[in-house]
Design a protein around this motif. Structure first.
Motif, PDB file in Angstrom:
ATOM      1  N   ARG A 142      30.590  58.193  26.223  1.00 29.33           N
ATOM      2  CA  ARG A 142      31.507  57.921  25.127  1.00 29.33           C
ATOM      3  C   ARG A 142      31.842  56.381  24.768  1.00 29.33           C
ATOM      4  N   ARG A 165      28.912  56.005  22.450  1.00 29.69           N
ATOM      5  CA  ARG A 165      28.897  56.385  20.972  1.00 29.69           C
ATOM      6  C   ARG A 165      29.828  55.485  20.422  1.00 29.69           C
ATOM      7  N   TRP A 166      31.240  55.009  20.990  1.00 25.82           N
ATOM      8  CA  TRP A 166      32.087  54.163  20.230  1.00 25.82           C
ATOM      9  C   TRP A 166      31.235  52.856  19.964  1.00 25.82           C
ATOM     10  N   ARG A 207      28.045  52.231  19.478  1.00 25.13           N
ATOM     11  CA  ARG A 207      26.983  52.584  18.028  1.00 25.13           C
ATOM     12  C   ARG A 207      28.026  52.527  16.660  1.00 25.13           C
ATOM     13  N   ALA A 208      29.148  53.291  16.702  1.00 26.10           N
ATOM     14  CA  ALA A 208      29.845  53.365  15.531  1.00 26.10           C
ATOM     15  C   ALA A 208      30.282  51.920  15.046  1.00 26.10           C
ATOM     16  N   ALA A 209      30.793  51.153  16.226  1.00 27.00           N
ATOM     17  CA  ALA A 209      31.342  49.754  15.881  1.00 27.00           C
ATOM     18  C   ALA A 209      30.152  49.004  15.436  1.00 27.00           C
ATOM     19  N   LEU A 238      27.530  50.178  13.632  1.00 31.45           N
ATOM     20  CA  LEU A 238      27.306  50.649  12.187  1.00 31.45           C
ATOM     21  C   LEU A 238      28.369  50.180  11.189  1.00 31.45           C
ATOM     22  N   THR A 239      29.688  50.049  11.771  1.00 31.03           N
ATOM     23  CA  THR A 239      30.752  49.620  10.740  1.00 31.03           C
ATOM     24  C   THR A 239      30.586  48.049  10.494  1.00 31.03           C
TER      25      THR A 239
END
Length: 240
Positions: free
Chosen positions: A25, A28-29, A31-33, A35-36
């Motif tokens: 988890r 995933r967070w 990677r999302a951060a 990409l943002t």
């Protein structure tokens, strides 16, 4: 004296499975951060840096003309003397409505500024042998020419532009799925028609005849003619 076993408390210490889920988890967070952050960085580079001197060209748009060469389709010999031209401008207000349907649903209104030119010419090719009369001493000449004619209005794309376009919801959806070239053609044709009507009322044809007369008189007088008369009509010309 009786002895009792101590109560067994559930263990709260995370097991290996919980640790694995937590790590996945977190990844995933992460990677999302990332990409943002990358998206924000690209947005900043595309907008903010363009305001800085010397950096705007890095992300500037480029236009590539990949059009093919122009092909000559035909050649037409011209015998027209264009003696005058008028520049015109018209504001076209074109509105299309649908009965019993609100404009916000179906309808359009375009405000368009059309600018163009109209030329006036005399067709010298229609003059027959009987249309030019010269005396024996070659001192006087009479020329009969057809009346001046207005050419087709030619819109100037550099000076023509749309001021505003208002479209209903269904019209916007239709434009989304098609280029809708008909709307542009409609305002262009309407602008050309209004410019043509204005040219007819402007006295442009009469100005062309006056200029043609002055040109012929100056030319023939330079060749030794003392009196030159130019008349306009159908007599002495080919066709009506």
């Amino acid at each position: 004296m009786t002895s009792t076993d101590p109560a067994t408390e559930p263990s709260t210490k995370p097991g290996p499975a919980d640790d694995g889920r937590r790590r996945r988890r977190n990844r995933r967070w992460g990677r999302a951060a990332a990409l943002t952050a990358a998206a924000l960085a690209l947005l900043f580079l595309g907008t903010g840096l363009s305001l800085l001197p010397g950096l705007g060209d890095i992300f500037g748009e480029e236009t590539h003309d990949r059009s093919g060469p122009a092909v000559l389709k035909s050649i037409q010999d011209m015998s027209r003397y264009e003696a005058a031209a008028g520049n015109f401008q018209v504001v076209v207000d074109l509105e299309k409505d649908t009965k019993y349907v609100p404009d916000v649903i179906r309808g359009s209104r375009t405000l368009y500024v059309g600018a163009g030119t109209v030329s006036a010419y005399v067709d010298l090719g229609r003059v027959t042998s009987g249309g030019v009369v010269v005396n024996k001493d070659r001192t006087t000449a009479e020329i009969r020419l057809p009346h001046a004619v207005l050419g087709k209005p030619a819109l100037d794309p550099d000076r023509s532009y749309a001021v505003s376009k208002q479209r209903g919801l269904l019209d916007r959806l239709g434009d989304f799925f098609s280029d809708n070239p008909g709307s542009e053609q409609a305002v262009n044709k309407l602008a050309a028609r209004h410019i043509g009507d204005a040219a007819k009322e402007s006295g442009l044809a009469q100005r062309a005849e006056k200029n043609t007369t002055a040109m012929l008189k100056g030319l023939l007088e330079s060749l030794g003619f003392e009196q030159v008369t130019v008349r306009y009509g159908t007599e002495g010309t080919g066709g009506s």
